[in-house]
Write an enzyme that holds these catalytic residues in place. Sequence first.
Site, PDB file in Angstrom:
ATOM      1  N   ARG A 142     -10.970   6.345   4.437  1.00 37.79           N
ATOM      2  CA  ARG A 142     -10.292   5.320   3.884  1.00 37.79           C
ATOM      3  C   ARG A 142      -9.996   5.542   2.608  1.00 37.79           C
ATOM      4  O   ARG A 142      -8.787   5.078   1.766  1.00 37.79           O
ATOM      5  CB  ARG A 142     -10.993   3.837   3.928  1.00 37.79           C
ATOM      6  CG  ARG A 142     -11.126   3.237   5.330  1.00 37.79           C
ATOM      7  CD  ARG A 142     -12.166   2.031   5.439  1.00 37.79           C
ATOM      8  NE  ARG A 142     -11.758   1.056   4.584  1.00 37.79           N
ATOM      9  CZ  ARG A 142     -12.932   0.271   4.275  1.00 37.79           C
ATOM     10  NH1 ARG A 142     -14.009   0.554   4.815  1.00 37.79           N
ATOM     11  NH2 ARG A 142     -12.938  -0.736   3.428  1.00 37.79           N
ATOM     12  N   ARG A 165       0.815  -1.310  -0.110  1.00 36.78           N
ATOM     13  CA  ARG A 165       0.060  -0.013  -0.025  1.00 36.78           C
ATOM     14  C   ARG A 165       0.762   1.355   0.037  1.00 36.78           C
ATOM     15  O   ARG A 165       0.218   2.305  -0.121  1.00 36.78           O
ATOM     16  CB  ARG A 165      -0.880   0.019   1.284  1.00 36.78           C
ATOM     17  CG  ARG A 165      -2.077  -1.089   0.997  1.00 36.78           C
ATOM     18  CD  ARG A 165      -2.911  -0.822   2.112  1.00 36.78           C
ATOM     19  NE  ARG A 165      -4.123  -1.802   1.976  1.00 36.78           N
ATOM     20  CZ  ARG A 165      -5.470  -1.644   2.435  1.00 36.78           C
ATOM     21  NH1 ARG A 165      -5.622  -0.796   3.261  1.00 36.78           N
ATOM     22  NH2 ARG A 165      -6.228  -2.789   2.132  1.00 36.78           N
TER      23      ARG A 165
END
Length: 190
Positions: free
Chosen positions: A146, A89
Amino acid sequence: MLNLVLFGPPGAGKGTQSERIRDHYGLIHLSTGDIFRANIKGETELGKEAKSYIDKGELVPDSLTIKLLESEVDKHQDANGFIFDGFPRTVNQAEALDKFLARKQTEVTKMVALEVEEEELIKRLLERGKESGRADDQNEGIIRNRIEEYQKKTAPLKDYYRNQDKFESIDGVGEIDEITNRLYHAIEKK
């Protein structure tokens, strides 16, 4: 060995498509989200630590994520390859993954990104929250956080893999079978 990074924001369909890719190519599917949820449910120390970040819609720190992922890969010595879903990520995680795979004499073959507009993601996640009961999918504020975290911290990975000539972008909107076929085409593209 075929090692794929399946990439996209929360709600893009990575979990659904990972299952299809796994079965089609005979790969091991490693979802950091699933790994974290199993540890949270099992109330492991790692799970408790991960939960404190996830509950706020934040990313779990690299060191915690990398350690967990390496142990999962090591459990599958005879694998044909892996689908990394939700990892890496960050560029730091991508570099750590490259080093780890190099020690295993392999590498990331391709990074395939599912592209979906933000409002569609929110709609999908709220629906998933109703069906699954996942708390992080039931609050629009947490969902937006998010997605924002993804855009700030995760999206730069596209350039990391583009610079290695391993990046493919896929339209993640449409019928599930259509998206799967787009993915197969991108994976098999030389």
